[in-house]
Design an enzyme around this catalytic site. Structure first.
Site, PDB file in Angstrom:
ATOM      1  N   ASP A  11      24.908 -12.756  -1.984  1.00 31.70           N
ATOM      2  CA  ASP A  11      26.341 -13.006  -2.131  1.00 31.70           C
ATOM      3  C   ASP A  11      26.470 -13.948  -3.315  1.00 31.70           C
ATOM      4  OD1 ASP A  11      28.896 -14.015  -2.059  1.00 31.70           O
ATOM      5  OD2 ASP A  11      28.918 -14.406   0.103  1.00 31.70           O
ATOM      6  N   HIS A  18      35.807 -14.133   1.228  1.00 29.54           N
ATOM      7  CA  HIS A  18      34.495 -13.573   1.554  1.00 29.54           C
ATOM      8  C   HIS A  18      34.603 -12.099   1.973  1.00 29.54           C
ATOM      9  CE1 HIS A  18      32.247 -17.406   1.531  1.00 29.54           C
ATOM     10  NE2 HIS A  18      33.337 -17.947   2.038  1.00 29.54           N
ATOM     11  N   GLY A 104       8.713 -16.433  -9.537  1.00 34.03           N
ATOM     12  CA  GLY A 104       7.815 -15.307  -9.282  1.00 34.03           C
ATOM     13  C   GLY A 104       8.192 -14.419  -8.120  1.00 34.03           C
ATOM     14  N   ASN A 105       9.056 -14.912  -7.227  1.00 33.31           N
ATOM     15  CA  ASN A 105       9.404 -14.126  -6.048  1.00 33.31           C
ATOM     16  C   ASN A 105      10.741 -14.633  -5.513  1.00 33.31           C
ATOM     17  OD1 ASN A 105       9.476 -13.110  -3.319  1.00 33.31           O
ATOM     18  ND2 ASN A 105       7.275 -12.749  -3.505  1.00 33.31           N
ATOM     19  N   ASP A 132      27.182  -7.162   6.997  1.00 32.29           N
ATOM     20  CA  ASP A 132      27.822  -8.417   6.559  1.00 32.29           C
ATOM     21  C   ASP A 132      28.375  -9.147   7.773  1.00 32.29           C
ATOM     22  OD1 ASP A 132      28.585 -10.327   4.683  1.00 32.29           O
ATOM     23  OD2 ASP A 132      30.608  -9.496   4.519  1.00 32.29           O
ATOM     24  N   TYR A 229      24.196 -25.529   5.899  1.00 33.10           N
ATOM     25  CA  TYR A 229      24.895 -24.252   5.805  1.00 33.10           C
ATOM     26  C   TYR A 229      25.189 -23.905   4.353  1.00 33.10           C
ATOM     27  CZ  TYR A 229      28.359 -20.651   6.059  1.00 33.10           C
ATOM     28  OH  TYR A 229      29.025 -19.478   5.874  1.00 33.10           O
ATOM     29  N   LYS A 232      25.933 -16.919   4.771  1.00 32.38           N
ATOM     30  CA  LYS A 232      25.377 -16.118   5.836  1.00 32.38           C
ATOM     31  C   LYS A 232      24.123 -15.407   5.370  1.00 32.38           C
ATOM     32  CE  LYS A 232      28.077 -16.841   7.881  1.00 32.38           C
ATOM     33  NZ  LYS A 232      29.131 -16.076   7.316  1.00 32.38           N
TER      34      LYS A 232
HETATM   35  C1  F6R Z   1      31.293 -16.185   4.779  1.00 34.93           C
HETATM   36  C2  F6R Z   1      32.028 -16.057   6.028  1.00 34.93           C
HETATM   37  C3  F6R Z   1      33.395 -16.613   6.132  1.00 34.93           C
HETATM   38  C4  F6R Z   1      33.525 -18.073   5.767  1.00 34.93           C
HETATM   39  C5  F6R Z   1      34.959 -18.543   5.947  1.00 34.93           C
HETATM   40  C6  F6R Z   1      35.165 -19.983   5.492  1.00 34.93           C
HETATM   41  O1  F6R Z   1      30.437 -15.116   4.597  1.00 34.93           O
HETATM   42  O2  F6R Z   1      31.570 -15.514   6.958  1.00 34.93           O
HETATM   43  O3  F6R Z   1      33.878 -16.371   7.432  1.00 34.93           O
HETATM   44  O4  F6R Z   1      32.617 -18.839   6.511  1.00 34.93           O
HETATM   45  O5  F6R Z   1      35.834 -17.741   5.197  1.00 34.93           O
HETATM   46  O6  F6R Z   1      34.744 -20.086   4.195  1.00 34.93           O
HETATM   47  P1  F6R Z   1      34.867 -21.419   3.324  1.00 34.93           P
HETATM   48  O7  F6R Z   1      34.200 -22.522   4.098  1.00 34.93           O
HETATM   49  O8  F6R Z   1      34.128 -21.053   2.068  1.00 34.93           O
HETATM   50  O9  F6R Z   1      36.341 -21.655   3.119  1.00 34.93           O
HETATM   51 MG    MG Z   2      30.550 -15.064   1.005  1.00 36.77          MG
HETATM   52 MG    MG Z   3      28.188 -11.831   3.291  1.00 33.93          MG
END
Ligand code: F6R
Ligand code: MG
Ligand code: MG
Length: 367
Positions: A11, A18, A104-105, A132, A229, A232
């Site tokens: 991502d 998101h 390298g990875n 996702d 955190y 994801k």
């Molecule tokens: C990200 C996800 C979303 C975010 C949520 C809050 O993949 O699952 O549910 O966690 O939109 O995002 P922020 O903290 O970036 O505002």
């Molecule tokens: Mg995201």
């Molecule tokens: Mg995602």
């Protein structure tokens, strides 16, 4: 010819929020992989997205964990972040790129990786899954169904080439060690582990009779790498089909039940995993619900004949409507468990701050 299939994802910026990937990110990645195909590094590639994750599917002959292939993926993610995500101020630009310099990875650097190498059979159908708003352990349930449950996979009972069963490689994402377990002999022990999908994750599956690779999944846990955190660990999975492996329909059947997975909204909620075609690989309601796409390819000398968008079928409408019922039901719990994850699993939490604020107000009490 031995072919390696590498699926590397990250991502690197969402559009909008998101929910999904901007078409310009896909275009940029296609350009980079096209160049790599022209120079001969790749045999073939396919770029797609599920939700806010950009997926690079590549075939080549360099084997797994190859520095050139991993560098290509890394440079593509970095370039796309600089050239597209940052100028367009896409949401969370570059969020999964946890390190500054490539070493390298890409494993351990943020992107998720599933890779497998095999001698291409006379006909080589493969299915690539990407999800996702969930975590790598989300594949535990469907992998068990595909490779160990005769009520899902008829071939386990009636196909002599599958009747011996499969071997599961179960990875402990906390202590970084793995164990190989045989099905059907060790089914109960296997379930005792993989029923805890936040810790024990099926990383690979092999056919027991000849140790041939059958499935490979990503097991990256971003929050464990970064110690906090950071997004994801939306997982990917590659499965080989037919002729000694589960049939395409047996593999897809494992997704006919929209099981509950962790990772919805703020990585802190359970929700049903909904199988969708690419056109619906966009997370909307409460940033979800968690969803999965299945792309089928016939390999020929490493060329990816496809994709065949396998969940683009009314046969999965019923699963989708069950998923929506479950989504609605569980959503009504609001901030209550088991919709909200347990305190130790949550990606976001205010609990320590709330407890601290209330510290002086807690009085000793008896039941
Ligand atoms: C990200 C996800 C979303 C975010 C949520 C809050 O993949 O699952 O549910 O966690 O939109 O995002 P922020 O903290 O970036 O505002
Ligand atoms: Mg995201
Ligand atoms: Mg995602």
């Amino acid at each position: 010819m031995k072919v390696t299939v590498s699926l590397i994802k990250a991502d690197i910026g969402g559009w909008v929020g998101h929910s999904t990937v901007h078409p310009k990110l896909i275009e940029y990645a296609q350009g980079k992989l096209k160049e790599a195909k022209e120079t001969g590094l790749l045999i073939d590639y396919y770029v797609f997205n599920v939700g806010d994750d950009l997926q690079l599917l590549m075939t080549h002959t360099r084997g797994e964990n190859n520095p050139e292939i991993h560098k290509l993926a890394w440079d593509t993610f970095v370039g796309a972040t600089e050239k597209v995500s940052k100028p367009l101020k896409l949401y969370g630009a570059g969020q999964d790129l946890l390190k500054d310099t490539f070493s390298g990875n890409v494993r351990g650097m943020g992107p998720g990786v599933a890779e497998m190498t095999f001698e291409e059979r006379r006909s080589e159908p493969i299915i690539v899954f990407a999800a996702d708003k969930t975590e790598p352990g989300a594949w535990n349930f469907p992998l068990y169904k595909m490779f160990a449950d005769p009520f899902n996979t008829a071939g386990l009972v009636i196909d002599p080439s599958m009747h011996d069963g499969f071997r599961f490689e179960v990875y402990d994402v906390i202590e970084h060690k793995y164990v190989l377990m045989n099905a059907p002999e060790e089914l109960y022990d296997l379930l005792a582990l993989i029923g805890t999908p936040g810790r024990y994750v099926v990383r690979r599956v092999f056919r027991k009779s000849d140790n041939e690779i059958a499935a490979a999944a990503s097991v990256t846990r971003l929050s464990l790498i970064a110690g906090r955190y950071v997004g994801k660990d939306d997982p990917v999975l590659i499965v080989r089909a037919q002729h000694g492996f589960p049939a395409v329909g047996e593999i897809l059947e494992a997704f006919a039940f929209p099981h509950l997975v962790a990772g919805w909204m703020r990585g802190s909620h359970h929700g049903p995993l909904m199988p969708v075609p690419l056109k619906y690989a966009k997370c909307t309601r409460f940033d979800g619900p968690p969803r999965v796409v299945a792309l089928g390819f016939q390999l020929h000398d490493g060329q990816l004949e496809g994709p065949n968008d396998l969940f683009d079928d009314p046969a999965f409408d019923y699963t989708r409507s069950v998923a929506q019922m479950i989504a609605d039901y569980i959503r009504r719990h609001g901030p209550f468990m088991p919709h909200r994850l347990g305190p130790e699993e949550m990606e976001y939490t205010t609990l320590p701050a709330v407890l601290e604020k209330l510290r002086g107000r807690f009085k000793p009490g008896e039941e």
